[in-house]
Design an enzyme around this catalytic site. Structure first.
Site, short mmCIF file in Angstrom:
data_model
loop_
_atom_site.label_atom_id
_atom_site.label_comp_id
_atom_site.label_asym_id
_atom_site.label_seq_id
_atom_site.Cartn_x
_atom_site.Cartn_y
_atom_site.Cartn_z
N GLU A 1 21.78 43.93 61.74
CA GLU A 1 20.85 45.01 62.09
C GLU A 1 20.36 44.82 63.52
OE1 GLU A 1 17.78 45.05 59.13
OE2 GLU A 1 19.16 45.58 57.53
N HIS B 1 16.23 50.33 57.76
CA HIS B 1 15.43 49.28 57.12
C HIS B 1 13.94 49.67 57.07
CE1 HIS B 1 15.43 44.68 56.25
NE2 HIS B 1 14.52 45.31 55.51
N ARG C 1 19.10 43.26 50.44
CA ARG C 1 19.44 42.61 51.69
C ARG C 1 20.88 42.98 52.07
NH1 ARG C 1 15.05 42.46 52.81
NH2 ARG C 1 13.63 40.70 53.16
#
Length: 324
Positions: free
Chosen positions: A268, A287, A239
């Site tokens: 993000e 991601h 994370r």
């Protein structure tokens, strides 16, 4: 009797939601790359029995207070730090996730990041694209070996154990730190349990695979980076919030680390002018840890089955708070 209503917050393949359509009326946010706006999400939650959500959707106390008939939140991810689990439990809302089905795929990506950062793969690709390859020399874009090096895995859950399994193919020395011992990894893979400090001080590759919790938030900071080997590679496929990015940028700029491979970030999506994007020794990905066609399709199907089961009064396959 009217069917229950399920709102899906992002466009997903139609063939993966048949399990929900069998028991409910379904509405899907019809924008594959654009998150549903907060005001629309709140409006939909007020009338939904089920929400099919993404990590970008904040399922917080405000939403849950307004969602009077909500029974289930199916999160299309193994993580669920976007959901207020305590509030969901208080409101008798079942939360589900998608563990296991993405383990191998995410481990593949984590190891790909490790290899790309160590061998300067993306930097080398840009070298050619920029027209700089005009000759060969013995140390041209020389990177770091992976085989027979020491890998330190922070977070030895399913994915961490699977990354360790891949490391055995490179005859790496495997050590890990976790909240609890993983005896199977120790016995089957030869992994060694060490303290966090020992891991960061002695590993050639530090791989972060921890979930985001109050304890892990910002755990990789300037002090930690300063203790790593000067030729260490840092990989984050866990994370983004577990890393203080300003400290990571500084450590890379000051050559305290040899490089980094990152699939997740504090905020993000990151933009092209982000400091990390400007560093030649950093590999940044958007991601995509679990993003293979096979895995994402199965994640979608699992999320659908979880929602269907709850709406039918049955136990979902992968509940997060079923017994809380």
């Amino acid at each position: 009797m009217d069917n229950p209503y399920v709102f899906i917050t992002r466009k997903v393949p139609e063939e993966t939601i048949q399990a929900i359509r069998e028991v409910a009326d379904v509405k899907m946010w019809d924008h594959e790359d654009k998150p549903v706006p907060r005001d629309i999400l709140l409006e939909e939650a007020e009338q939904a029995s089920g929400l099919y959500t993404m990590l970008t959707d904040q399922i917080d106390r405000e939403l849950l207070n307004r969602a009077k008939i909500l029974k289930v939140v199916g999160n299309l991810a193994v993580g669920y730090d976007n959901i207020d689990l305590d509030a969901a439990t208080e409101h008798n809302v079942i939360v589900t996730n998608t563990p296991d089905v993405l383990t191998d795929t995410t481990a593949d990506l984590a190891f790909a990041l490790l290899m790309a950062a160590a061998r300067r793969v993306t930097e080398a690709e840009r070298y050619i694209a920029d027209g700089k390859w005009v000759n060969w020399s013995p140390l041209l874009l020389a990177g770091h070996d992976i085989h027979h090096k020491k890998i330190g895995i922070v977070g030895m859950g399913r994915i961490g154990e699977t990354v360790a399994k891949r490391a055995t193919g490179f005859e790496m020395d495997i050590q890990y730190h976790n909240r609890s011992r993983n005896e199977r990894a120790e016995q089957e893979l030869g992994a060694k349990y060490v303290s966090f400090d020992e891991l960061i001080e002695t590993s050639d590759f530090v791989v972060n695979l921890t979930p985001l919790t109050p304890e892990t938030t910002g755990m990789f900071n300037g002090e930690v980076f300063s203790k790593m080997k000067k030729n260490a590679i840092f990989v984050n496929a866990g994370r983004g919030g577990s890393v203080v990015e300003d400290d990571l940028v500084k450590a890379l700029e000051q050559k305290e680390l040899a490089g980094a491979g990152l699939d997740v970030f504090e905020k993000e999506p990151i933009q092209k002018d982000h400091p990390l994007m400007k560093l030649p020794n950093v590999v940044c990905l958007p991601h995509i840890g679990s993003s293979s066609i096979e895995t994402r399709m199965e994640m979608c199907r699992l999320t659908s089955r979880n929602i269907r089961n709850v709406l039918l009064g049955e136990k979902p396959e992968t509940p997060v708070n079923w017994n809380r």
